[in-house]
Structures are given as structure tokens and as C-alpha cells.
Design a protein around this motif. Structure first.
Motif, PDB file in Angstrom:
ATOM      1  N   ARG B  84      34.445  43.447  59.885  1.00  0.00           N
ATOM      2  CA  ARG B  84      33.585  42.284  60.128  1.00  0.00           C
ATOM      3  C   ARG B  84      33.882  41.130  59.179  1.00  0.00           C
ATOM      4  NH1 ARG B  84      29.331  44.453  63.318  1.00  0.00           N
ATOM      5  NH2 ARG B  84      29.461  46.697  63.195  1.00  0.00           N
ATOM      6  N   VAL B  85      34.534  41.424  58.054  1.00  0.00           N
ATOM      7  CA  VAL B  85      34.775  40.341  57.091  1.00  0.00           C
ATOM      8  C   VAL B  85      36.266  40.046  56.911  1.00  0.00           C
ATOM      9  CG1 VAL B  85      32.665  40.704  55.805  1.00  0.00           C
ATOM     10  CG2 VAL B  85      34.715  41.916  55.107  1.00  0.00           C
ATOM     11  N   MET B  92      35.028  37.612  50.326  1.00  0.00           N
ATOM     12  CA  MET B  92      34.053  38.423  51.049  1.00  0.00           C
ATOM     13  C   MET B  92      34.462  39.888  51.039  1.00  0.00           C
ATOM     14  SD  MET B  92      31.754  36.486  51.927  1.00  0.00           S
ATOM     15  CE  MET B  92      31.514  34.739  51.834  1.00  0.00           C
ATOM     16  N   CYS B  96      32.559  42.880  49.235  1.00  0.00           N
ATOM     17  CA  CYS B  96      32.126  43.918  50.143  1.00  0.00           C
ATOM     18  C   CYS B  96      32.595  45.283  49.639  1.00  0.00           C
ATOM     19  CB  CYS B  96      32.739  43.624  51.503  1.00  0.00           C
ATOM     20  SG  CYS B  96      31.895  44.409  52.822  1.00  0.00           S
ATOM     21  N   PHE B  98      33.265  45.984  46.647  1.00  0.00           N
ATOM     22  CA  PHE B  98      32.517  46.302  45.435  1.00  0.00           C
ATOM     23  C   PHE B  98      31.169  46.933  45.792  1.00  0.00           C
ATOM     24  CE2 PHE B  98      29.469  45.439  42.086  1.00  0.00           C
ATOM     25  CZ  PHE B  98      30.117  46.050  41.024  1.00  0.00           C
TER      26      PHE B  98
ATOM     27  N   TRP C  56      29.791  30.108  37.123  1.00  0.00           N
ATOM     28  CA  TRP C  56      30.788  30.640  38.051  1.00  0.00           C
ATOM     29  C   TRP C  56      30.962  29.696  39.237  1.00  0.00           C
ATOM     30  CZ3 TRP C  56      31.720  32.928  42.894  1.00  0.00           C
ATOM     31  CH2 TRP C  56      32.880  33.702  42.953  1.00  0.00           C
ATOM     32  N   ILE C  66      38.845  32.664  42.913  1.00  0.00           N
ATOM     33  CA  ILE C  66      37.893  33.706  42.566  1.00  0.00           C
ATOM     34  C   ILE C  66      38.168  34.220  41.155  1.00  0.00           C
ATOM     35  CG2 ILE C  66      36.943  35.929  43.241  1.00  0.00           C
ATOM     36  CD1 ILE C  66      36.484  33.463  45.133  1.00  0.00           C
ATOM     37  N   PHE C  68      37.567  36.598  38.409  1.00  0.00           N
ATOM     38  CA  PHE C  68      36.997  37.925  38.197  1.00  0.00           C
ATOM     39  C   PHE C  68      36.965  38.273  36.709  1.00  0.00           C
ATOM     40  CE2 PHE C  68      37.266  40.473  42.426  1.00  0.00           C
ATOM     41  CZ  PHE C  68      35.997  40.034  42.728  1.00  0.00           C
ATOM     42  N   ILE C 251      30.490  40.767  37.920  1.00  0.00           N
ATOM     43  CA  ILE C 251      30.033  41.059  39.277  1.00  0.00           C
ATOM     44  C   ILE C 251      28.672  40.430  39.548  1.00  0.00           C
ATOM     45  CG2 ILE C 251      29.314  42.941  40.776  1.00  0.00           C
ATOM     46  CD1 ILE C 251      32.314  42.749  40.524  1.00  0.00           C
ATOM     47  N   VAL C 254      29.124  36.785  40.220  1.00  0.00           N
ATOM     48  CA  VAL C 254      29.719  36.559  41.542  1.00  0.00           C
ATOM     49  C   VAL C 254      28.668  36.773  42.630  1.00  0.00           C
ATOM     50  CG1 VAL C 254      31.485  37.326  43.156  1.00  0.00           C
ATOM     51  CG2 VAL C 254      31.980  37.301  40.716  1.00  0.00           C
ATOM     52  N   ILE C 255      27.942  37.861  42.517  1.00  0.00           N
ATOM     53  CA  ILE C 255      27.011  38.206  43.584  1.00  0.00           C
ATOM     54  C   ILE C 255      25.840  37.226  43.654  1.00  0.00           C
ATOM     55  CG2 ILE C 255      25.342  39.941  44.326  1.00  0.00           C
ATOM     56  CD1 ILE C 255      27.401  42.010  43.384  1.00  0.00           C
ATOM     57  N   LEU C 258      27.182  34.183  45.313  1.00  0.00           N
ATOM     58  CA  LEU C 258      27.501  34.435  46.720  1.00  0.00           C
ATOM     59  C   LEU C 258      26.238  34.579  47.563  1.00  0.00           C
ATOM     60  CD1 LEU C 258      30.325  35.000  47.994  1.00  0.00           C
ATOM     61  CD2 LEU C 258      29.605  37.369  48.083  1.00  0.00           C
ATOM     62  N   ILE C 298      24.260  44.186  49.062  1.00  0.00           N
ATOM     63  CA  ILE C 298      25.483  43.369  49.004  1.00  0.00           C
ATOM     64  C   ILE C 298      26.233  43.437  50.324  1.00  0.00           C
ATOM     65  CG2 ILE C 298      27.776  43.214  47.960  1.00  0.00           C
ATOM     66  CD1 ILE C 298      26.495  44.195  45.350  1.00  0.00           C
ATOM     67  N   VAL C 299      26.446  44.667  50.810  1.00  0.00           N
ATOM     68  CA  VAL C 299      27.213  44.822  52.041  1.00  0.00           C
ATOM     69  C   VAL C 299      26.497  44.125  53.202  1.00  0.00           C
ATOM     70  CG1 VAL C 299      28.044  46.490  53.737  1.00  0.00           C
ATOM     71  CG2 VAL C 299      28.378  46.925  51.303  1.00  0.00           C
ATOM     72  N   ILE C 302      26.843  40.303  52.937  1.00  0.00           N
ATOM     73  CA  ILE C 302      28.193  39.843  53.263  1.00  0.00           C
ATOM     74  C   ILE C 302      28.422  39.878  54.771  1.00  0.00           C
ATOM     75  CG2 ILE C 302      30.640  40.407  53.056  1.00  0.00           C
ATOM     76  CD1 ILE C 302      29.911  39.633  50.439  1.00  0.00           C
ATOM     77  N   VAL C 303      27.974  40.957  55.396  1.00  0.00           N
ATOM     78  CA  VAL C 303      28.239  41.104  56.826  1.00  0.00           C
ATOM     79  C   VAL C 303      27.360  40.152  57.645  1.00  0.00           C
ATOM     80  CG1 VAL C 303      28.071  42.683  58.776  1.00  0.00           C
ATOM     81  CG2 VAL C 303      29.107  43.453  56.653  1.00  0.00           C
ATOM     82  N   PRO C 306      27.404  35.562  55.559  1.00  0.00           N
ATOM     83  CA  PRO C 306      28.539  35.315  54.651  1.00  0.00           C
ATOM     84  C   PRO C 306      28.471  33.986  53.906  1.00  0.00           C
ATOM     85  CG  PRO C 306      29.233  35.226  56.949  1.00  0.00           C
ATOM     86  CD  PRO C 306      27.839  35.744  56.936  1.00  0.00           C
ATOM     87  N   LYS C 307      27.663  33.045  54.361  1.00  0.00           N
ATOM     88  CA  LYS C 307      27.606  31.760  53.671  1.00  0.00           C
ATOM     89  C   LYS C 307      26.516  31.725  52.602  1.00  0.00           C
ATOM     90  CE  LYS C 307      30.196  28.838  56.362  1.00  0.00           C
ATOM     91  NZ  LYS C 307      30.604  29.192  57.668  1.00  0.00           N
TER      92      LYS C 307
END
Lengths: 245, 287, 323
Positions: B84-85, B92, B96, B98, C56, C66, C68, C251, C254-255, C258, C298-299, C302-303, C306-307
Motif C-alpha cells: 500500500r505504500v 513511508m 512503516c 519501523f 526535523w 530523510i 535518520f 524515530i 520522525v513519527i 509524519l 504507526i502502520v 502510514i497506510v 500518508p500525508k
């Protein structure tokens, strides 16, 4: 309105190798101030490589490029742009999430070295000139193909370039749009900008160029007015094969 | 001592090569930097551990089981989540994976506690001695398996239909789709195969290393180094990178200090990226 | 994306200024009425999160590079502050600024080669840099036989002041970063950063010195990350390399960014507040399943989004207006 005899851009013995492949070998060329110089040649004959060498995307392996008498070979692209040479790319690369006006603004601020306020004025002037003022606040990812081609030109113009290199700026346009594009190029020349044009649409490039250079396998095989070039046997051979020569 | 250190390093490097090959495959085909990769190693190791502890199955014999288990896990992860990504900006997929790392590592922690575990086989103490060098049989066998696995993966990609479909998709997704390749399926297969070979590495690791649920991240990091050394996305490079890294680590640990060996690893990784981003072989993918 | 009418790039809607000022004044006054240590500590942590996410965001959110490895600068700031205060007796505020300067001294030589790398290579190189620094600080004393960083034993700082002190310190840093982000977004540099994000080669071709712009953004980000690291070290009073150079700091940054929305002014504010506020009760209720739940969140984000939160809202707004 023939070309003046002032050389603005000059290459001496420019070569570029990719591994064993010679994309350009020993090219000499001169670009006179105010002219339109057309570059033609089959695919892979070195036109785009020459452009990339001039604007600093890749270094010449041998030879030098001079702009207004100064050696610019090996300088970085942004530096060369600030000095006064801009290039439009074959594959348009708008900053898609920025508006059309903001795209041009970046060129005016960085390439043209203008403060933000003056850069906005310049941007509006140029957008009107290339007839993009109606879509100035549209994200540049959402405009049509001819508009994207004009946006590439607008960004180059915004840098106050003295020389603009156009790499297939008419690809993907229909005959009407090509006519409009040619008119625009003439108008750009009227602004005092010198143009170097790579184009596959032969009628277009023949019609607009003052002089032409023909490339084949990284070498210059002919140079002259469009008519001289069209009658040159080695050019005919390169394009149509031996039996026509 | 020098030769002993080099041999130890080579034997270690073989293992690195196997799971790094999986990492390299996944990056090469989909551009996904799989941060959960080390957790797949951990899952493979625990599969063998439980089969040994509960079923008395030798870790070398449980290799097919962990390969199959990890193939299913990998296929599922790709099909359900990463597909999906995959078209989105790369960040992304990093984040994901992570998230997936957090899920797998902490689920394992809940299920199996933070205990350090190891497998004690009947042959674990026996070794080959020649010319004053000590080579444990288990390690030698592992090394052999490792080379066979990487070679097998390379042949698989070059000689089979699914392998060719994977390489075609890696080169040009649109074109592959026009030729009738189902990209989503190919991606899931790729991740599944990458995970399976990584599971094999886990089984091999369980035969003589200490394992624990939180071991994953450090394995992911080693995979970064190996793959950058050998060239990202170039499978035989993983073998070369693995061996080089194994020997380097073994030499620093012998002559300097084990802690310094990982600092050195990162330093090398950093320098490689800057000066030779395509790896020692020069065949890695460079953006 | 909010459209700026040409020529009026420097003005801000009056309402927005008033709102921001009102929020700021309210936040200044909160400690006068609220004496609960827990609430102030939580607020302080949210401010720190927003500040970190903003750091960040300035680099990675706008350019798409990115990073890290910001944990390296967090750790450098923490250690510089700790060593200056403990060994040198330097006052706290001077220490954190010097910590920031040290970070910039690292960021420029590190950024020069790494910022030429693209995509995953930049991400992995910065990650490697952060891990190398952590290992180096951890092993320094043992390898060189000195007593400087004190390896895994860590360093104890002077006992810090109250939560209220850190509440205000982080409030100020957060506000400064918010204003900087706002100014950068509207400045020449902001346009260049966005252009780099969209098409770096094209930006270079129309005169943008892309490497210089990226170095600026990277150094600004490193400076403030280190300052925050220094303040946090004083708040924690005890630091070890594994804490302050932890990949989890990276992390988290970043998260948060995001979740809120990369490359937006409000993204870090929304993302950091959201993550900190859901983390706290989750951590308290499910201490053992906490990280699993965070992983699932998180997952899912993202799915599904995503924005990020702010990015998704902006998109709705644009779509409903019709373009």
C-alpha cells in the motif's frame, strides 16, 4: 537582422566520455550574441550532452567552455545559471506542489539574484509575457503540457539569462501549438536573449534558426545556414543513409 | 592468531551474507529499506529454537520450517501493508517497516520474555583442529549453508520464471505490468523469498548464538553495512560484503576492542556511502 | 497549500497572529494557576516534542531528505551541556547554546559529503553517523584510557530546578522554532527548500545553490536539536550514551512530524501533541503492550493517512474549495 559578430558562448575541443563511449568528441562551436543556433542530429548524437556540459551538469572530459570570455568549464550549475546561462529540460520538471508563479519566483530570486519583492514583479511580468498569467496560482502539477513547456521557458527567463538552451521544448506539441511556441521564441529573441535550440521537429528548427550545427556520433559533421546544412551530403547521409547521398 | 581471527571472521561473514542477501533483494526490487529485517532473523531463530526445545529437532533440520514460516510472514507483510505504500515517497516505507519492527519485536517480548536463550546440541562443543586453528563443525556447516543459500538465490533470480519476473519488475514496474506481470504478487513473492532466506539465517544463527526477542535491530544495522559494502541490490555483493565485514569485525575484536568494532563498522559504512555508494563491486544501485 | 498572493508574502492574516499570541500568553500564565507537577511535566514534554519535531521538519520535512541521525545532535548537545556544567562550572543557559555550537561544528563537515547523497543512502549514512557517535562516546574512555565521557556509567548533572523551569524553557525554545519555521517558510530559503524537495536538479539549474541551502537547513536543525538535548539532560539529571544517542529519539522525531504532516508549519505541533498525549495514558494503562500499540498506530497512520493529520486536512480544504 543577421547575427552580430559578438561571440557570447564558445566551446573549444569539448569532449565528454562515459566510460569508453565518447558522447562528444572535440566539439568547437561559437554562439553569436542575439542569434538562434539550432542543433540537430540523430538520437544519441551528443546534443543533450553538449547542453549538460555547458550548464555544468557534467564536466567536460577535455576542452573548455567560455561564456563572455570567461572559462566556465567545471563550475556548478547554479553558478553558471547566475552568470547568465539557463537551460530548459527535455523532461519538464516543475516543482509540482508549488504554484506556477512560485516556480518562476524561485528562478527570479536565485538565478536572477533579486530580492523577494522585485522577484514577484519580475515573475508577473514574465508570466504575462509567456501567457501563463491566468494560471499563475494553479499548482504547477495541474497545468497542461503546452503550459508546462512555457513554464520551463518562464523559469529560464526569470533567471535573467542572456543565453537560454532549449532541449526539445516543443516535444509533444501539436502543429498549432508549435507555431505559437515558435512565435514565443522569436519574441524571446526580441528581448535580447540568445538561444541555442535542440529540436527534432525539423521544419520548426529550420524555420527559426539563423545557423545550425549537425551532430552525429558525438562529432560535428556540418555547420552553416539552414539551407547550407540541408544540402550538405554528409548530413543527408547521417539522416537518410548512404544511398541518398 | 591472525589467521584464526580471519577464519572466525569469514565464518561469521557467511551468516551476515545470508540475511543481508534478503535485505538487498527487498531493497533492490522495491526500494524498501526494511528496518524490520533483523526481526525476521529473530523469528527464524526462534522457530528453530522452539522446534529444538519442544520437538528435539536439530536446528539444521528445522531450516525448511523456518524458511516456510518466514515466507508466509513476509508474503503477508508485503501483501497487507507494504504494497500500500510502495508507490508513496520512500520515507513511508521506512517508517512503516519501523512500525512493523515495533510490533514483531514487542510481541515476541510478550510471548517469550526478554530471556537470553541458546540451543545446546550434542555436537556444539566439537571442532576441527588443524595447524593450531580451531574451527567448530557447527560453524563450518553454517558457513557452507550460507554460501549455498546466497548462490541459490542468485541462480533462482537468474534461472527461473518467477526470478525473471522479479528482476523485470525491479527494472521497470510499468513495463513489467504491460508484459503481464502482476506487480503486487511479484512484490509479495519478493518479500516472501527475502524473508525466507532471512529465516534460514535465523536458524543458522540459533545453532550457536544467543538469541532474544530484542536482537533484531542490531542485525538490521549489520545488514545495512553489508549491503552498502557489497552494493545495494546486487545479490552476489552481499556475500562479498558479508565476508569483508565479518573479517573486519573479527580483526578489531581480536586486536583492539569488541565495542570499537561496531563503531568502526559504522565509520566504514559512512565512508563507503560517501566515496563508493555503489559498493566495492561498483554494481550497487545508485540513485 | 496556503496560497500567498504575489507581493504580499510578508503579511500574515490578522486573526492568525491574534490566535497565536493568545495561545502563547495563555501558556505563559498556565503555571500561575496550575501547580500540579504532573500536568506541568506533561506540558513540558509536549513542548519538547513539538520543538524536536520542528527541528526535523525544518530539514527533512521541507527538503524531503530523510535524516535518520538527529539523535547524534541530541546526544552531542546533552553531553556538551553535561560536561560544561559539571567539569567547567559553566552556567546552564550558556552551556546549552555552546552545545548547539558544538553540534553545528559537527553538522557542517558531516553534512557536506552526506547531503550529496540521495534517498535511502542519505538516510542510512545519517543513521550510521548517529550510531558511530554513540559507540564512540560509549567506548572513548576505555579505548583511550581516559576518564572523560565515563562510557556506560553516564554522567550525573547538578540537580535541576522545578518542572516549572523546564516548562518555560521548552515553551521558549518551541516558540522560537515555530517562529523560525514560519519565517523560513515565507522566505527565499523556504521556496528553495520546497524546490529541492520537488525537483532538485531543476532547482540547481535555475540558480539555487542546493548544497548550501541544504547545509543551512541541516545546521539549523542540528543546532536546535542539540539545545533541546542539553535542556533534557539537565531535566533528566543523569545521562548515558544509550539514552541520549538512542535511535528511539530519532524515530520519535520522525513519527511526530509524519503524524502531523511533513513540511507544514503546524504538522509538528499537531503530531507531537497527539503522540505525547496518547503515549502517556497508553504507557500507564498498558506498560507491556505499549510499544505494540504504537507500532500498530504507526502502520495504520502510514497506510490510511500518508500525508499526516495536517496534510490530510489541508487536502480536504483544497478539494472542497475546488481547484
Amino acid at each position: 537582422m543577421g547575427p552580430e559578430q559578438n561571440i557570447i558562448l564558445e566551446g573549444r575541443g569539448v569532449s565528454r566520455y562515459f566510460g569508453a563511449l565518447a558522447a562528444l568528441s572535440g566539439i568547437d562551436f561559437s554562439l553569436y550574441e542575439g542569434e538562434i543556433l539550432g542543433l540537430i542530429g540523430p538520437n544519441g548524437s551528443g546534443k543533450t550532452t553538449l547542453f549538460n556540459v555547458i550548464v555544468g551538469v557534467c564536466r567536460p572530459s577535455e576542452g573548455k567552455v567560455f561564456f563572455e570570455g570567461r572559462d566556465i568549464s567545471g563550475m556548478s550549475p547554479h553558478r553558471i545559471c547566475q552568470m547568465g546561462i539557463a537551460k530548459t529540460s527535455q523532461i519538464v520538471q516543475p516543482f509540482t506542489r508549488m504554484t506556477v508563479a512560485e516556480n518562476v519566483l524561485v528562478g527570479a530570486m536565485y538565478g536572477g539574484g533579486l530580492p523577494q519583492k522585485e522577484a514577484w514583479e519580475k515573475t508577473r511580468e514574465i508570466l504575462a509575457f509567456v501567457n501563463l498569467d491566468k494560471v499563475m496560482n494553479t499548482p504547477s502539477g495541474k497545468i497542461s503540457i503546452p503550459e508546462r513547456r512555457r513554464l520551463e521557458l518562464a523559469r529560464a527567463l526569470a533567471t535573467s539569462a542572456k543565453v537560454i538552451l532549449l532541449d526539445e521544448n516543443m516535444a509533444g506539441l501539436n502543429p498549432n501549438e508549435i507555431e505559437e511556441a515558435l512565435d514565443l521564441l522569436r519574441a524571446i529573441r526580441e528581448r535580447g536573449v540568445t538561444l541555442m535550440v535542440v529540436e527534432h521537429i525539423m521544419r520548426a528548427v529550420m524555420g527559426i534558426s539563423d545557423r545550425m550545427i549537425v551532430f552525429n556520433y558525438g562529432e560535428k559533421i556540418a555547420e552553416g545556414t539552414p539551407r547550407e546544412v540541408a544540402e550538405n551530403p554528409s548530413v543527408i547521409r547521417a539522416y537518410l543513409g548512404d544511398k541518398y547521398a | 592468531m591472525l589467521i584464526q581471527a580471519i577464519i572466525t571472521g569469514l565464518l561469521l561473514g557467511g551468516i551476515y551474507a545470508v540475511y543481508s542477501a534478503g535485505f538487498s533483494l527487498i531493497f533492490g526490487v522495491m526500494g524498501v529499506v526494511n528496518i524490520a529485517h533483523g526481526d525476521l532473523v529473530m523469528l527464524g531463530a526462534f522457530t528453530s529454537y522452539w522446534l529444538f526445545t519442544l520437538g528435539h529437532i536439530d536446528p539444521f533440520l528445522s531450516i525448511p520450517f523456518s524458511a516456510l514460516t518466514l515466507f508466509i510472514v513476509g508474503y503477508g507483510i508485503q501483501r497487507l501493508i507494504i504494497n500500500r505504500v510502495v508507490e508513496a515517497p520512500p520515507i513511508m516505507s521506512y517508517i512503516c517497516t519501523f512500525g512493523i519492527h515495533l510490533i514483531i519485536a514487542n510481541l515476541a517480548l510478550r510471548l517469550w520474555t526478554a530471556d537470553y536463550r541458546s540451543i545446546t546440541t550434542s555436537y556444539c562443543g566439537s571442532h576441527l583442529e588443524c595447524a593450531g586453528l580451531v574451527i567448530p563443525y557447527a560453524r563450518l556447516a553454517t558457513f557452507g549453508m550460507a554460501v549455498v543459500m546466497v548462490g541459490g538465490l542468485y541462480l533462482f533470480l537468474n534461472r527461473t520464471d518467477i526470478g525473471r519476473a522479479i528482476r523485470a519488475t525491479a527494472q521497470d514496474r510499468e513495463m513489467a505490468r504491460l508484459m503481464g506481470v502482476r506487480a503486487n504478487h511479484v512484490y509479495a513473492m519478493t518479500f516472501g523469498i527475502g524473508a525466507a532466506i532471512t529465516g534460514v539465517a535465523g536458524s543458522l544463527i540459533s545453532s550457536y548464538f544467543v538469541i532474544y526477542p530484542q536482537m533484531g535491530l542490531s542485525y538490521t544495522v549489520t545488514a545495512f553495512c553489508v549491503v552498502v559494502l557489497g552494493g545495494m541490490g546486487y545479490i552476489p555483493g552481499a556475500l562479498l560484503g558479508g565476508l569483508i565485514l565479518g573479517v573486519l569485525e573479527s580483526l578489531t575484536a581480536t586486536y583492539w576492542n569488541a565495542g570499537m568494532s561496531s563503531a568502526l563498522t559504522f565509520f566504514i559504512l559512512f565512508l563507503m556511502l560517501i566515496f563508493m555508494p555503489a559498493g566495492i563491486t561498483g554494481k550497487g544501485i545508485v540513485e | 497549500m496556503i496560497q500567498t498572493p504575489p507581493g504580499r508574502a510578508f503579511t500574515l492574516p490578522r486573526k492568525a497572529v491574534l490566535l497565536a499570541a493568545a495561545v502563547f500568553v495563555t501558556l505563559i500564565l498556565v503555571p500561575a494557576f496550575c501547580h500540579q507537577g504532573y500536568a506541568l511535566r506533561l506540558m513540558g514534554m509536549i513542548f519538547m516534542g513539538i520543538a524536536l519535531a520542528s527541528c526535523w521538519n525544518i530539514m527533512s520535512g521541507y527538503t524531503g531528505y530523510i535524516d535518520f541521525g538527529p539523535a547524534a545532535y541530541f546526544g552531542i548537545g546533552a553531553y556538551a551541556t553535561a560536561l560544561l556544567m559539571v567539569r567547567g562550572g559553566v552556567p546552564f543557559f550558556l552551556s546549552i547554546v555552546l552545545g548547539g555550537v558544538v553540534a553545528v561544528a559537527f553538522a557542517v563537515p558531516v553534512g557536506l559529503p552526506t547531503l550529496r547523497l540521495r534517498g535511502a543512502y542519505f538516510a542510512i549514512a545519517t543513521f550510521a553517523f548517529a550510531e558511530a557517535t554513540r559507540q564512540a562516546v560509549l567506548e572513548w574512555d576505555r579505548v583511550l584510557g581516559v576518564n572523560f565521557f565515563q562510557g556506560s556509567h553516564g554522567i550525573t548533572l547538578p540537580i535541576g530546578p522545578t518542572h516549572q523551569f523546564f516548562y518555560y524553557t521548552f515553551l521558549v525554545i518551541m516558540t522560537v522554532l515555530f517562529v523560525i519555521t514560519y519565517l523560513v517558510e515565507r522566505s527565499r530559503m523556504g521556496y528553495a527548500l520546497k524546490a529541492i524537495h520537488e525537483a532538485e536538479d531543476a532547482a540547481e539549474l535555475i540558480g539555487v545553490n542546493t548544497l548550501k541551502i541544504k547545509i543551512y537547513a541541516y545546521a539549523i536543525s542540528a543546532f536546535f536539536t542539540a539545545v533541546i538535548g542539553g535542556v533534557d539532560a539537565y531535566w533528566l539529571t543523569y545521562i548515558t550514551p544509550n539514552d541520549v544517542f538512542s535511535v528511539h529519539i530519532t524515530i520519535k522525531m520522525v513519527i511526530m512530524c509524519l503524524l502531523g504532516g511533513m513540511g507544514t508549519l503546524l504538522g509538528p505541533v499537531v503530531g507531537a501533541s497527539f503522540l505525547t498525549l496518547i503515549s502517556e495514558p497508553l504507557w500507564a494503562r498498558f506498560p507491556y503492550d505499549y510499544l505494540i500499540i504504537i507500532g500498530v498506530i504507526i502502520v495504520l497512520v502510514i497506510v490510511a493517512m500518508p500525508k499526516g493529520i495536517v496534510g490530510t486536512l489541508l487536502e480536504w480544504k483544497v478539494d472542497s474549495r475546488g481547484t
